[in-house]
Design an enzyme around this catalytic site. Structure first.
Site, PDB file in Angstrom:
ATOM      1  N   HIS A  40      -9.521  -4.106   9.823  1.00 38.41           N
ATOM      2  CA  HIS A  40      -9.462  -3.899   8.374  1.00 38.41           C
ATOM      3  C   HIS A  40      -9.873  -5.161   7.618  1.00 38.41           C
ATOM      4  O   HIS A  40     -10.236  -5.076   6.439  1.00 38.41           O
ATOM      5  CB  HIS A  40      -8.039  -3.532   7.938  1.00 38.41           C
ATOM      6  CG  HIS A  40      -7.744  -2.055   7.904  1.00 38.41           C
ATOM      7  ND1 HIS A  40      -8.594  -1.134   7.345  1.00 38.41           N
ATOM      8  CD2 HIS A  40      -6.663  -1.349   8.337  1.00 38.41           C
ATOM      9  CE1 HIS A  40      -8.041   0.082   7.435  1.00 38.41           C
ATOM     10  NE2 HIS A  40      -6.877  -0.027   8.043  1.00 38.41           N
ATOM     11  N   GLY A  70       2.855   2.607  10.767  1.00 42.12           N
ATOM     12  CA  GLY A  70       2.610   1.857  12.000  1.00 42.12           C
ATOM     13  C   GLY A  70       2.466   0.377  11.736  1.00 42.12           C
ATOM     14  O   GLY A  70       3.131  -0.458  12.355  1.00 42.12           O
ATOM     15  N   GLU A  81       0.854  -1.189   0.000  1.00 44.82           N
ATOM     16  CA  GLU A  81       0.000   0.000   0.000  1.00 44.82           C
ATOM     17  C   GLU A  81       0.893   1.245   0.000  1.00 44.82           C
ATOM     18  O   GLU A  81       1.864   1.274   0.748  1.00 44.82           O
ATOM     19  CB  GLU A  81      -0.899   0.038   1.237  1.00 44.82           C
ATOM     20  CG  GLU A  81      -1.921   1.164   1.147  1.00 44.82           C
ATOM     21  CD  GLU A  81      -2.885   1.235   2.339  1.00 44.82           C
ATOM     22  OE1 GLU A  81      -2.722   0.477   3.316  1.00 44.82           O
ATOM     23  OE2 GLU A  81      -3.790   2.063   2.282  1.00 44.82           O
ATOM     24  N   GLU A  83     -10.084   3.842   6.126  1.00 44.22           N
ATOM     25  CA  GLU A  83      -9.298   4.320   7.267  1.00 44.22           C
ATOM     26  C   GLU A  83     -10.155   5.032   8.321  1.00 44.22           C
ATOM     27  O   GLU A  83     -10.045   4.748   9.511  1.00 44.22           O
ATOM     28  CB  GLU A  83      -8.146   5.204   6.794  1.00 44.22           C
ATOM     29  CG  GLU A  83      -7.090   4.462   5.961  1.00 44.22           C
ATOM     30  CD  GLU A  83      -6.502   3.243   6.643  1.00 44.22           C
ATOM     31  OE1 GLU A  83      -6.701   3.062   7.861  1.00 44.22           O
ATOM     32  OE2 GLU A  83      -5.842   2.439   5.938  1.00 44.22           O
ATOM     33  N   MET A 133       0.370  -2.688   8.711  1.00 46.26           N
ATOM     34  CA  MET A 133      -0.316  -2.864   7.428  1.00 46.26           C
ATOM     35  C   MET A 133      -1.197  -4.107   7.444  1.00 46.26           C
ATOM     36  O   MET A 133      -0.761  -5.184   7.865  1.00 46.26           O
ATOM     37  CB  MET A 133       0.751  -2.966   6.323  1.00 46.26           C
ATOM     38  CG  MET A 133       0.174  -3.169   4.943  1.00 46.26           C
ATOM     39  SD  MET A 133      -0.868  -1.753   4.444  1.00 46.26           S
ATOM     40  CE  MET A 133      -2.030  -2.584   3.384  1.00 46.26           C
ATOM     41  N   GLU A 134      -2.405  -3.934   6.928  1.00 43.65           N
ATOM     42  CA  GLU A 134      -3.460  -4.940   7.058  1.00 43.65           C
ATOM     43  C   GLU A 134      -3.480  -6.016   5.974  1.00 43.65           C
ATOM     44  O   GLU A 134      -4.545  -6.576   5.684  1.00 43.65           O
ATOM     45  CB  GLU A 134      -4.814  -4.221   7.079  1.00 43.65           C
ATOM     46  CG  GLU A 134      -5.245  -3.579   5.731  1.00 43.65           C
ATOM     47  CD  GLU A 134      -4.915  -2.094   5.599  1.00 43.65           C
ATOM     48  OE1 GLU A 134      -3.999  -1.625   6.294  1.00 43.65           O
ATOM     49  OE2 GLU A 134      -5.576  -1.416   4.793  1.00 43.65           O
ATOM     50  N   ASN A 135      -2.362  -6.355   5.346  1.00 40.59           N
ATOM     51  CA  ASN A 135      -2.326  -7.391   4.302  1.00 40.59           C
ATOM     52  C   ASN A 135      -3.177  -8.596   4.701  1.00 40.59           C
ATOM     53  O   ASN A 135      -3.138  -9.045   5.835  1.00 40.59           O
ATOM     54  CB  ASN A 135      -0.887  -7.876   4.096  1.00 40.59           C
ATOM     55  CG  ASN A 135       0.104  -6.743   4.091  1.00 40.59           C
ATOM     56  OD1 ASN A 135       0.025  -5.870   3.250  1.00 40.59           O
ATOM     57  ND2 ASN A 135       1.011  -6.726   5.057  1.00 40.59           N
ATOM     58  N   GLU A 151      -5.650  -2.990  12.620  1.00 37.65           N
ATOM     59  CA  GLU A 151      -5.284  -3.810  11.453  1.00 37.65           C
ATOM     60  C   GLU A 151      -6.208  -5.013  11.338  1.00 37.65           C
ATOM     61  O   GLU A 151      -6.625  -5.393  10.246  1.00 37.65           O
ATOM     62  CB  GLU A 151      -3.825  -4.259  11.511  1.00 37.65           C
ATOM     63  CG  GLU A 151      -2.798  -3.130  11.677  1.00 37.65           C
ATOM     64  CD  GLU A 151      -2.967  -1.974  10.714  1.00 37.65           C
ATOM     65  OE1 GLU A 151      -3.442  -2.189   9.591  1.00 37.65           O
ATOM     66  OE2 GLU A 151      -2.626  -0.835  11.111  1.00 37.65           O
TER      67      GLU A 151
HETATM   68  N1  PHE Z   1      -3.143   0.926   5.839  1.00 35.67           N
HETATM   69  C1  PHE Z   1      -2.276   1.082   6.979  1.00 35.67           C
HETATM   70  C2  PHE Z   1      -3.193   1.296   8.165  1.00 35.67           C
HETATM   71  O1  PHE Z   1      -3.862   2.133   8.462  1.00 35.67           O
HETATM   72  C3  PHE Z   1      -1.370   2.233   6.936  1.00 35.67           C
HETATM   73  C4  PHE Z   1      -0.318   2.142   5.883  1.00 35.67           C
HETATM   74  C5  PHE Z   1      -0.424   2.877   4.731  1.00 35.67           C
HETATM   75  C6  PHE Z   1       0.769   1.325   6.059  1.00 35.67           C
HETATM   76  C7  PHE Z   1       0.551   2.822   3.760  1.00 35.67           C
HETATM   77  C8  PHE Z   1       1.740   1.266   5.099  1.00 35.67           C
HETATM   78  C9  PHE Z   1       1.631   2.017   3.946  1.00 35.67           C
HETATM   79  O2  PHE Z   1      -3.575   0.637   8.885  1.00 35.67           O
HETATM   80 ZN    ZN Z   2      -5.787   1.621   8.659  1.00 32.70          ZN
END
Ligand code: PHE
Ligand code: ZN
Length: 882
Positions: free
Chosen positions: A309, A269, A128, A328, A271-273, A306
């Site tokens: 998400h 912080g 992301e 978000e 990432m929600e992969n 996370e």
């Molecule tokens: N999507 C992540 C979050 O809010 C934040 C994020 C954005 C991490 C871009 C990495 C790169 O939870």
């Molecule tokens: Zn987020």
């Protein structure tokens, strides 16, 4: 190859569906420290909603193409064109087809931490927003959803652990070699920004969770070797999050495995992969000796965020990056609610509003202001902002306030039902609430489009003859970049009328109706509300619970505020009343400090704080918030123009010393009374007691009363936990310079092998408000524990200087600005995302008095003038100067 430094802006209005879709992605990734190969097999077909006869245009970023085949046959050179940043098939057959693309990359050289990189020897990915295109050529946009199968191969010794999205379906050795492989399959279609893989030597903490319908889920948290003892709290937070989401939102987990990996080098912080969250290790690792209460609560909140998400972001994703707040803002709202349920709801609200005002109100008041849903961007990385996240969450909260809890839940249920598996928009989201409740949300939607913090001016008047109370409300929204004229918004204004007894009066409007839940809806520039049967003069409690994210100006007197501080049933407004008195005093005191004028003492404020300290019915965590004097940046923001940071600092220091002196006994008493009865526990109640003790200690030490410094020394030496030790150290470093070097050296020796703790040591030194600090920071950039390559180190030493040391960052000679500009320029080549974030520290430069403003502008212009800037820094610097 650099990307184009000043790319054309992307516009929401230009959105078009993709011309080609991808149904499945089969990846075969062979990990190697400097030469990793990626074979991607994409099953594509023309999109019936796209333009007929279109070429296939795939995104890339710094890619090297090794081979390309269409339906099994190598492509002739004139059938495609390729650059590091795109791959185009000029005239593909207009039918389902399979593209095979081989790329090669060097993970060790990837300092941008986007795409596939190595962090302390561990392979990991960050996709992301647009990192997948740094791994392979692909339609890198969130509305292309595909089913992924990923085969990962690596040297067994180098990467015994191989993780991917979804469930593991196969693994094995590669005979005759030192290599092994694993195959992961994710059955849920997803956009490529949710792709992830990890390979490394990692320790695993395992657990399991049984979902509401009885499905077993394997949980794993992977950390650097030797650190598994510090992952227990994160695991506990994960299980509580999973249960809470079932109970409160009806959301159940949907794979057999859920893995979290902690890495040391991470731009954000976490990432929600899908099924494989990757975290900055700062938000996973905790032990009583190394993590503060605030670290524990951040870990809990981010683990929850996370995880949440999985439904708001992954099962339902965003159609395009303009819709970022769809995932978000909503997910922040959900994690706030989780924390409120797990801890103290009033204290959580107070802390969230503090954060909102500190980061979002200030963003909204400066050159980087933008709507919750922007309509244009040049660099999407720069839109992961307080506005998208925190104001985005406030908008969802207002929706709940307006529709009520049942209406809100029905709307959410409909959203999950209607859009599961889709890439949705804000319009889709709002339509679910409109349809579920029969409410027209057309006007409300303006919150997503209009930037700027609304100002609400409220005048209340009691009419003894009529026994009525009248509220006149006026709203206005200031101009922001690109939006000179503003429309009135739909503002849910929760209120109470508090009788002299302290009881809330029943709210009856003159037409006999009562506003549901005490919430008035203000949707015009001016509105008046008249309440009847008001026999005694009440005090109006306005915007209870901070029901709308507005700047409130009212005709409440200091006496009214003192009354609310003691009697309001709404705990948020009890707190806010004290803050309002404090701000009014501090603004005046700042002017006085500048002109050498004397000011009457802050008696009302001290009395209100003293009353809270003495109230046995109050939660210590709540009291700790009440006695916290607004920060220097908060004061500067409220002053709003021609700010002299030295005067602000002087006024605040004087006030804190006055409080510490006048309340020396009750502060010392509270410090004794709330000492922990047993060993450290991170729970909210224990943390609240520590927060109160430490707030007392800091006031005492600054005032030189109540044996503050002696107590701080004692606490530093005896502490069994990082919260107390760090607070004692901070207090000593700021208010007892004679002990500073000794305790800083002691702290360093104790924790020298622990980078996350050394970050606290860096940050503390960067925040000391004295002229020697900048030199100290320069020297620390050469310290062996410091590295410009690690974002946590950079944020600790340099980020906290720029964000939390107002007098030194804003030195009158401009040296603070020049230092930051140099750091940004030095970092831009290796990590532009981090460089751009640091540069954001200039977001309030226009509020400064003329001399500093000129120096800040000069530093920004120097950055702007440097050739070869990244798109990230170009975007921030040009908007900052516009
Ligand atoms: N999507 C992540 C979050 O809010 C934040 C994020 C954005 C991490 C871009 C990495 C790169 O939870
Ligand atoms: Zn987020």
């Amino acid at each position: 190859m650099m990307r184009d430094a000043d790319p054309k802006p992307v516009r929401l209005a230009d959105y078009r569906p993709p011309d080609w879709l991808v149904d499945t992605v089969d990846l075969d990734i062979s990990l190697h420290p400097t030469a990793t190969t990626i074979r991607a097999r994409l099953a594509m077909r023309p999109n019936p909603l796209g333009r007929e006869g279109s070429p296939i245009v795939l995104d890339g970023d710094e890619l090297v193409l090794k081979s390309l085949a269409l339906d099994g046959a190598a492509l002739a050179g004139n059938a495609y064109s390729v650059t590091p940043s795109s791959l185009t098939l000029l005239a593909p057959p207009q039918q389902p087809l399979v593209l095979e693309i081989e790329t090669q990359l060097d993970p060790s050289a990837n300092t941008k931490l986007m795409g596939l990189y190595r962090s302390s020897g561990t392979y990991c990915t960050q996709c992301e927003a647009e990192g997948f295109r740094r791994i392979t050529y692909f339609p890198d946009r969130p509305d292309v959803l595909a089913v992924y199968t990923t085969r990962i191969e690596a040297d067994r010794a180098e990467a015994p652990v191989l993780l991917g999205n979804g469930n593991k379906v196969e693994e094995g050795e590669i005979p005759g070699t030192s290599r092994h492989f694993a195959v992961w399959h994710d059955p849920w279609p997803k956009p490529c920004y949710l792709f992830a893989l990890v390979g490394g030597r990692l320790d695993r903490v395992g657990d399991h969770f049984v979902t509401a319908t009885g499905r077993e889920v394997d949980l794993g948290i992977y950390v650097e070797a030797g650190k598994s003892a510090r992952a227990g709290y994160a695991m506990d937070a994960l299980k509580r999050s999973m249960r809470w989401d079932e109970e409160v939102f009806g959301c159940e987990y949907d794979l057999d495995v859920f893995n979290i990996v902690a890495v040391a080098d991470f731009n954000m912080g976490a990432m929600e992969n899908k099924g494989l969250n990757i975290f900055n290790d700062k938000y996973v690792l905790a032990s009583p000796e190394t993590a503060t209460d605030s670290d524990y609560s951040s870990i809990e909140g981010i683990i929850a965020h996370e995880y949440f998400h999985n439904w708001t972001g992954n099962r339902i994703t965003c159609r395009d990056w303009f819709q970022l707040c769809l995932k978000e803002g909503l997910t922040v709202f959900r994690d706030q609610e989780f924390t409120s349920d797990e801890r103290s709801r009033p204290v959580k609200r107070i802390m969230d509003v503090r954060l909102l005002k500190a980061f979002q109100f200030s963003e909204d008041a400066g050159p980087l202001a933008h709507p919750v849903r922007p309509s244009t961007y040049r660099e999407i990385n720069n839109f992961y902002t307080a506005t998208v996240y925190e104001k985005g969450a406030e908008v969802v909260r207002m929706l709940k306030t307006l529709l009520g809890p049942d209406g809100f839940r029905n709307g959410m249920d409909l959203y999950f039902e209607r859009h599961d598996g889709e890439a949705a928009t804000i319009e889709d989201f709002l339509a679910c609430f409109a349809d579920a409740t029969g409410t027209d949300l057309g006007h409300f939607a303006l919150w997503y489009a209009q930037a700027g913090t609304p100002q609400l001016t409220v005048t209340g008047e009691w009419n003894p003859a009529e026994k009525s109370y009248r509220l006149d409300v006026e709203q206005s929204v200031p101009p922001t970049p690109g939006q000179p004229d503003k429309q009135p918004l739909v503002i849910p204004l929760a209120i109470g009328l508090v009788a002299p007894s302290g009881e809330d009066l029943p709210l009856t409007l003159t037409d006999g109706s009562s506003p549901a839940g005490g919430v008035l809806t203000v949707d015009t520039a001016r509105a008046s509300f008249v309440f009847r049967d008001v026999a005694e003069r009440p005090v109006a409690s306005l915007n209870r619970g901070f029901s709308a994210p507005v700047r409130l100006v009212s005709n409440l007197s200091t006496e009214d505020l003192v009354f609310l501080a003691r009697h309001d049933h709404d705990p948020f407004n009890r707190f806010e009343a004290v803050q309002t008195i404090a701000f009014a005093y501090l603004i005046e005191a700042t002017q006085a400090a500048r002109s050498g004028r004397n000011l009457p003492g802050p008696e009302a404020l001290i009395a209100a704080m003293g009353a809270s300290l003495a109230d046995p019915a109050l939660d210590p965590a709540f009291i700790s918030q009440v006695i916290l004097v607004p920060s220097e940046s908060d004061i500067a923001r409220e002053i709003g123009q021609d700010v002299d940071p030295d005067a602000v600092n002087a006024a605040r220091g004087t006030l804190r010393r006055a409080i510490g002196t006048a309340l020396a006994d009750p502060l010392a008493h509270a410090f004794e009374r709330f000492a922990a009865p047993g060993p450290y526990s991170p729970d909210a109640a224990s943390a609240g007691r520590r927060a109160l003790r430490n707030a007392c200690l800091s006031l005492l030490a600054e005032a030189g009363t109540g044996e503050g410094v002696a107590r701080a020394l004692g606490l530093y030496r005896a502490a069994d936990n990082m919260t107390d030790r760090l607070q004692a150290l901070t207090t000593l470093a700021h208010y007892a310079p004679q002990h500073r070097d000794e305790v800083l050296a002691d702290f360093y020796e104790r924790f020298r092998d622990d980078p996350l703790v050394i970050d606290k040591w860096f940050a503390l030194q960067a925040q000391i408000a004295e002229p020697g600090t900048l030199d100290r920071i320069r020297e620390l950039t050469g310290h062996p524990a410091f590295s410009l390559r690690n974002p946590n180190r950079v944020r600790a030493l340099i980020g906290s200087f720029a964000a939390s040391n107002p007098t030194q960052f804003n030195r009158a000679d401009g040296a603070g600005y020049e230092f930051l500009a140099d750091t940004v320029l030095g970092l831009d080549g290796s990590n532009p995302q981090l460089a751009a974030r640091l540069l954001g520290a200039f977001k309030s430069w226009r509020l400064l008095e003329a001399g500093r403003r000129a120096r800040a502008e000069a530093a920004l212009r120097r950055v702007a003038g440097k050739p070869g800037l990244s798109p990230d820094v170009t975007d921030i610097v040009s908007r900052s100067l516009a």
